[in-house]
Enzyme design. Structure first.
Site, mmCIF file in Angstrom:
data_model
loop_
_atom_site.group_PDB
_atom_site.id
_atom_site.type_symbol
_atom_site.label_atom_id
_atom_site.label_comp_id
_atom_site.label_asym_id
_atom_site.label_seq_id
_atom_site.Cartn_x
_atom_site.Cartn_y
_atom_site.Cartn_z
ATOM 1 N N GLU A 114 -5.928 -11.025 -1.115
ATOM 2 C CA GLU A 114 -6.738 -10.807 0.102
ATOM 3 C C GLU A 114 -8.228 -10.786 -0.254
ATOM 4 O O GLU A 114 -8.963 -9.885 0.152
ATOM 5 C CB GLU A 114 -6.349 -9.491 0.782
ATOM 6 C CG GLU A 114 -4.860 -9.346 1.064
ATOM 7 C CD GLU A 114 -4.505 -8.085 1.855
ATOM 8 O OE1 GLU A 114 -5.409 -7.424 2.408
ATOM 9 O OE2 GLU A 114 -3.311 -7.764 1.918
ATOM 10 N N GLU A 116 0.793 -1.242 0.000
ATOM 11 C CA GLU A 116 0.000 0.000 0.000
ATOM 12 C C GLU A 116 0.824 1.291 0.000
ATOM 13 O O GLU A 116 0.525 2.223 0.739
ATOM 14 C CB GLU A 116 -0.965 -0.010 1.191
ATOM 15 C CG GLU A 116 -1.872 -1.233 1.183
ATOM 16 C CD GLU A 116 -2.796 -1.329 2.402
ATOM 17 O OE1 GLU A 116 -2.638 -0.540 3.339
ATOM 18 O OE2 GLU A 116 -3.680 -2.212 2.389
HETATM 19 C C1 HAH Z 1 -5.500 -4.795 4.023
HETATM 20 N N1 HAH Z 1 -5.638 -3.384 3.895
HETATM 21 C C2 HAH Z 1 -4.140 -5.186 4.594
HETATM 22 O O1 HAH Z 1 -3.227 -5.462 3.554
HETATM 23 C C3 HAH Z 1 -4.208 -6.395 5.506
HETATM 24 O O2 HAH Z 1 -2.957 -6.582 6.094
HETATM 25 C C4 HAH Z 1 -5.245 -6.196 6.585
HETATM 26 O O3 HAH Z 1 -5.276 -7.327 7.461
HETATM 27 C C5 HAH Z 1 -6.554 -5.955 5.960
HETATM 28 C C6 HAH Z 1 -6.631 -5.310 4.783
HETATM 29 C C7 HAH Z 1 -6.780 -2.957 3.174
HETATM 30 C C8 HAH Z 1 -7.215 -1.545 3.406
HETATM 31 C C9 HAH Z 1 -8.406 -1.146 2.870
HETATM 32 O O4 HAH Z 1 -9.126 -2.022 2.158
HETATM 33 C C10 HAH Z 1 -8.877 0.156 3.049
HETATM 34 C C11 HAH Z 1 -8.143 1.065 3.773
HETATM 35 C C12 HAH Z 1 -6.971 0.674 4.305
HETATM 36 C C13 HAH Z 1 -6.509 -0.625 4.125
#
Ligand code: HAH
Length: 333
Positions: A237, A130
């Protein structure tokens, strides 16, 4: 324990790509048979993140991660590492009092230790997670990593990971990769990294989508566009929320039958598309196992129930599961 007559995803997709799930040590205790039977790959949902595995300077906590590594070994499953460099779930000590050279030194030590420990056991790492912004023209997210090291923190992390484990498949991982502007920014980043000789092998599309969107064609466009750079693509994911983004008004207490059915149909269409691109798609991982264990029961709205995954709270397969199995069967014919 699950009925043996139910098909297993890991078998249905054996000829195509591994099917994975994000787990915690607790999930492995709760559903060992279900997980071993259904999945051919695992990701640690949290326990390999910086704050969990390296909570204080010089202090590592490996036991929870080791437990997942052992489960994967015992059941001949692949294992993905998540994640080395991220702006979230990274403890403050990492940045405290750090100038560029101290932060690089800390990063170096972290990667050498964590990647080194699981060398040969973890076959792929989400090296950077990210790093791209959602809005605005600025490509890079304003993080401590960027502020203190500068924009080469990304390529540096990839070089360090490659140096420690030359055989690991190295990923850049992000969400909202179907949004055109964000996709383009990620594309430009990956292209630049490739052109400058950074050892990046693959792009992870997180796949936090919903029953409504994004359109399958936009997901497909992302896969095709990234693959054109000569990198592999994984869905890292995956989950399909019952709610639309920013839709904080609706709260179901039970899953509406109609939505369970449209979720199944959409999972099926998405997997049919993945199968058309199986040369590029080298894995699909769900962000959890049973609906009650999903992060989406707490995010973005606390205590709002969601049913984004393939199994209900008893580990029984939902229509969504059958949608994905039938997608694999349509290929065989
Ligand atoms: C993900 N971020 C991460 O990669 C993972 O490590 C975590 O457990 C869950 C989601 C997604 C995310 C999002 O969809 C919106 C805003 C911030 C982060």
């Amino acid at each position: 324990m699950q009925n043996k007559e139910v098909a297993a995803l890991r078998d249905a997709y054996a000829r195509h790509f591994p099917i994975g799930a994000a787990v915690s040590p607790e999930t492995l205790d709760r559903h060992p048979d279900l997980i071993a039977r259904q999945f051919s790959s695992l990701t640690a949902e949290n326990v390999m993140k910086f704050e969990e595995i390296h909570p204080a300077e010089g202090a590592y906590r490996f036991e929870p991660a080791d437990k997942i590594v052992k489960f994967a070994e015992d059941h001949r499953m692949k294992l993905r590492g998540h994640t080395l460099v991220w702006h979230n779930q990274t403890p403050d000590w990492v940045f405290e009092g750090a100038d560029r050279s101290l932060l690089i030194q800390r990063l170096e030590e972290h990667i050498a230790t964590v990647v080194g420990r699981y060398k040969g056991k973890i076959h792929a790492w989400d090296v950077v997670n990210e790093a791209i912004t959602d809005q605005g023209s600025e490509p890079l997210r304003d993080t401590q990593w960027l502020k203190i090291i500068g924009k080469d923190y990304i390529s540096l992390a990839f070089h360090l990971a490659r140096k420690t484990d030359p055989d690991a498949v190295l990923f850049y991982n992000d969400y909202n990769t179907e949004n055109r502007e964000k996709r383009q920014k990620i594309f430009n980043l990956v292209k630049e990294l490739k052109e400058s000789g950074t050892p990046i092998d693959a792009v992870g599309l997180q796949g936090h989508w919903s029953v409504e969107g994004p359109p399958v064609e936009e997901i497909e466009n992302s896969i095709v566009q990234f693959a054109s750079l000569g990198v592999k693509v994984q869905i890292t994911e995956l989950d399909l929320s019952f709610y639309r983004e920013n839709d904080d008004e609706i709260r179901y207490t039970e899953p509406p039958q109609e939505l369970l059915e449209s979720q199944a149909k959409r999972y099926r269409e998405i997997f049919e598309m993945f199968l058309r691109h199986k040369d590029a798609v080298t894995g699909v991982t769900f962000w959890g196992v049973t609906d009650d264990g999903s992060w989406l029961n707490h995010f973005p709205v606390r205590h709002r129930k969601n049913w984004p995954l393939l199994f209900d709270e008893n580990g029984e397969p939902k229509s969504a599961f059958r949608g994905i199995v039938s997608a694999s069967e349509s290929v065989r014919k």
